[in-house]
Structure formats: structure tokens, C-alpha cells
Design a protein around this motif. Structure first.
Motif, PDB file in Angstrom:
ATOM      1  N   ARG A   1      49.541  50.071  84.973  1.00 15.59           N
ATOM      2  CA  ARG A   1      50.472  49.669  83.922  1.00 15.59           C
ATOM      3  C   ARG A   1      51.393  50.847  83.633  1.00 15.59           C
ATOM      4  N   HIS A   2      52.713  50.590  83.668  1.00 23.80           N
ATOM      5  CA  HIS A   2      53.695  51.642  83.432  1.00 23.80           C
ATOM      6  C   HIS A   2      55.050  51.010  83.160  1.00 23.80           C
ATOM      7  N   ASN A   3      56.006  51.821  82.764  1.00 26.08           N
ATOM      8  CA  ASN A   3      57.374  51.349  82.547  1.00 26.08           C
ATOM      9  C   ASN A   3      58.359  52.140  83.401  1.00 26.08           C
ATOM     10  N   ILE A   4      58.014  52.287  84.651  1.00 23.53           N
ATOM     11  CA  ILE A   4      58.861  53.011  85.591  1.00 23.53           C
ATOM     12  C   ILE A   4      59.703  52.002  86.378  1.00 23.53           C
ATOM     13  N   PRO A   5      61.040  52.141  86.377  1.00 24.37           N
ATOM     14  CA  PRO A   5      61.876  51.207  87.140  1.00 24.37           C
ATOM     15  C   PRO A   5      61.542  51.275  88.639  1.00 24.37           C
ATOM     16  N   PRO A   6      61.861  50.194  89.342  1.00 27.30           N
ATOM     17  CA  PRO A   6      62.540  48.997  88.850  1.00 27.30           C
ATOM     18  C   PRO A   6      61.604  47.868  88.390  1.00 27.30           C
ATOM     19  N   VAL A   7      60.347  47.867  88.840  1.00 25.91           N
ATOM     20  CA  VAL A   7      59.440  46.757  88.503  1.00 25.91           C
ATOM     21  C   VAL A   7      58.274  47.274  87.665  1.00 25.91           C
TER      22      VAL A   7
ATOM     23  N   ARG B   1      66.838  50.176  85.445  1.00 26.79           N
ATOM     24  CA  ARG B   1      66.110  49.558  84.344  1.00 26.79           C
ATOM     25  C   ARG B   1      64.749  49.052  84.825  1.00 26.79           C
ATOM     26  N   CYS B   2      63.817  48.988  83.891  1.00 29.07           N
ATOM     27  CA  CYS B   2      62.470  48.511  84.203  1.00 29.07           C
ATOM     28  C   CYS B   2      62.335  47.075  83.713  1.00 29.07           C
ATOM     29  N   ILE B   3      62.012  46.171  84.619  1.00 24.83           N
ATOM     30  CA  ILE B   3      61.888  44.750  84.298  1.00 24.83           C
ATOM     31  C   ILE B   3      60.527  44.262  84.752  1.00 24.83           C
ATOM     32  N   GLY B   4      59.918  43.406  83.952  1.00 27.77           N
ATOM     33  CA  GLY B   4      58.644  42.825  84.338  1.00 27.77           C
ATOM     34  C   GLY B   4      58.808  41.788  85.427  1.00 27.77           C
ATOM     35  N   ALA B   5      57.819  41.692  86.294  1.00 29.49           N
ATOM     36  CA  ALA B   5      57.870  40.721  87.385  1.00 29.49           C
ATOM     37  C   ALA B   5      57.885  39.291  86.871  1.00 29.49           C
ATOM     38  N   ALA B   6      57.489  39.075  85.623  1.00 30.24           N
ATOM     39  CA  ALA B   6      57.541  37.737  85.050  1.00 30.24           C
ATOM     40  C   ALA B   6      58.968  37.190  85.021  1.00 30.24           C
ATOM     41  N   GLY B   7      59.956  38.067  84.991  1.00 30.21           N
ATOM     42  CA  GLY B   7      61.351  37.638  85.000  1.00 30.21           C
ATOM     43  C   GLY B   7      61.970  37.631  86.382  1.00 30.21           C
ATOM     44  N   MET B   8      61.158  37.855  87.428  1.00 28.89           N
ATOM     45  CA  MET B   8      61.691  38.025  88.774  1.00 28.89           C
ATOM     46  C   MET B   8      61.075  37.097  89.820  1.00 28.89           C
TER      47      MET B   8
END
Length: 288
Positions: free
Chosen positions: A58-64, A134-141
Motif C-alpha cells: 500500500r502506497h501513494n506513489i504514481p502512477p498506480v 499523479r497517483c490514481i487507484g486501479a479502481a478508476g482504471m
């Protein structure tokens, strides 16, 4: 006709920012899912929850966000779900955030090839493009990974846009990658059953359809326990009619339910509401 419903929980939030969706499978069971289905005269086989890896980053490193945790879940799902889908019974998968569509859709594609179709009931087109800024969750991808990734992030999925239908999208995105979309406005401007019947009629007669039901297709009043509730969306009554019509189609082999956050449902009332909605729709399938 008596049908058997096989239930499998996928308790994860690898594609999400905060927790909540991983608790959904057990919340639905606690709300009486099995009992509700049995009361409707359905045979139920609960297969328990998918055993996830002991460690998912778990992290907030771009891109995913959280990468490679989403890929780890998808690889596991693509193997396991193929066995669940191979049965003649109806498969009900309980998520989990909506990024799980990547793993389940790959399994569906591997099993049925060109006969595999996806009917996505969702308030959004989850096809955001990974970006280094930007960092985006895979839930939006999820749909981007299935349709656009060229074997960089995941193995080539085999999916093409003509075999994906999206219903309930809040607005038509500028880039939809060829996916046929019925927007929320279109759904509500016309007779709902007619609109859904037209979507189903556009799918070949020999297709095998996997339904992805994201509860955020409903508005906040109807489903405040969605992971990201919105003032915009269909009503509970519209959701019931939509699910009932879709699941009556015998080409539908299974459905996954995603984006229900048990942390937002402190009384269990919303889980009960959703359980009853699913049970009514599956009862109609059994009597069709």
C-alpha cells in the motif's frame, strides 16, 4: 426452474485509497444473503472468500496506487475465477473495489473467448490513463487495463471494446475507447426496460455475459454506503428493475458486486437493502 447460486467473496481494496470495500462480502453474509436467496427458492453454495496474499503493498506513489498489489490480486483472480465460472450454476462474486473486473474479465475471456461479453453497470467509465504526474487507484482504471494496456502492466487481456457495454454512466466521457455507453440521462429519459432490452439485444445470441455491478451507479439517497457516494445516479427502484431485467437473460453466467463500503453502513441497513435487491433479481431469473 430451480437454479443454484454459487457465492464467492473477494475481500480486497487493493485498487482503493481507503479501506471499507474489503469488508463487503462478510457484511452481505451477515445481512442474510444466503438466507434471502434460499427463501426465494434458490439453491445456494457459499464458496467462502478468496484467500489473498498475506502481504499486499500500500502506497501513494504514481502512477498506480498500491502497485503491484492490484496486479497480484488480478493474477490470482484470473486463475481462480476461471474455475468458478466454468460451472453451469450462476456465479455471484462479492467485492471488493471495482478494480477486480480486470482479473475476473480475464478469466471470463480465457474461458469463453470471443463469446465473452461484459455488461458494466456503473456510474463511471473506469478507464483513467496512468500518468507519472499523479497517483490514481486501479479502481478508476480497470477498463483501461483491459482495453488499452499493450502488455506493459499486465499480459494482453484479449478484450476488445465492441464486447463491453456500459450502462448508467453519469456523463459521456470525452475518451471512451470505443465502449458503447448508455448514459444516466439516456437511461432515465426513456422507458428503462426498453433501453436495457435494446442493450441486451445488441449482444450476440450465443454470448456469455459477465455483469459488473458497481453500487455507485445508484445515487446517495439510494445507496449511501457506496465507496464514493454521489448525488447523481439511479434510484433504488430503478436499480431493482435494471438488475431484474438483466439477470433474467439466460446468457448472463455471473455477476460481481463492487464498491460497497461496509464502514459507511454502521447499522447494516444498506447491506440488507442490497441483499434484498439481489435476491429479488435472482428469484426472477429462477422463475423465467
Amino acid at each position: 426452474m430451480t437454479i443454484t447460486i454459487r457465492i464467492k467473496g473477494i475481500p480486497h481494496f487493493s485498487g482503493a485509497f481507503v479501506s471499507g470495500t474489503e469488508m463487503a462480502p462478510d457484511a452481505f453474509r451477515k445481512a442474510g444473503l444466503v438466507q434471502q436467496l434460499q427463501v426465494k427458492g434458490l439453491i445456494v453454495e457459499d464458496l467462502g472468500n478468496l484467500k489473498l496474499p498475506d502481504y499486499l503493498p500500500r502506497h501513494n506513489i504514481p502512477p498506480v496506487r498500491n502497485w503491484p498489489a492490484p496486479r497480484m490480486v488480478w493474477d490470482l483472480l484470473s486463475k481462480e475465477a476461471a474455475e468458478w465460472l466454468e460451472q453451469d450454476d450462476f456465479l455471484l462474486m462479492l467485492g471488493g473495489d471495482c478494480s477486480m473486473i480486470v482479473g475476473t474479465a480475464i478469466a471470463h475471456q480465457q474461458l469463453y473467448g470471443e463469446q465473452a461479453y461484459l455488461l458494466v453497470i456503473d456510474g463511471h467509465l473506469d478507464a483513467l490513463v496512468p500518468s507519472a504526474s499523479r497517483c490514481i487507484g486501479a479502481a478508476g482504471m480497470g477498463l483501461w487495463f483491459l482495453l488499452q494496456d499493450q502488455g506493459v502492466w499486465i499480459e494482453r487481456s484479449g478484450w476488445t471494446a465492441d464486447r463491453v457495454k456500459l450502462v448508467g454512466c453519469q456523463k459521456l466521457p470525452e475518451e471512451h475507447f470505443g465502449v458503447e455507453i448508455v448514459t444516466l440521462d439516456q437511461l432515465q429519459a426513456h422507458e428503462l426496460n426498453r433501453v436495457i432490452s435494446e442493450v441486451l439485444a445488441s449482444i450476440p445470441a450465443d454470448a456469455k455475459i459477465l455483469v459488473h455491478f458497481d453500487v455507485d451507479v445508484m445515487n446517495k439517497e439510494a445507496m449511501p454506503a457506496a465507496y464514493a457516494p454521489s448525488e447523481t445516479g439511479i434510484s433504488a427502484d430503478e436499480a431493482q428493475r435494471l438488475l431484474t431485467r438483466v439477470l433474467q437473460d439466460q446468457r448472463v453466467v455471473g455477476m460481481e458486486v463492487t464498491e460497497f463500503s461496509a464502514l459507511r453502513d454502521t447499522t447494516g441497513e444498506q447491506a440488507q437493502k442490497l441483499v434484498e435487491m439481489i435476491a429479488v433479481a435472482l428469484e426472477a431469473r429462477g422463475s423465467n
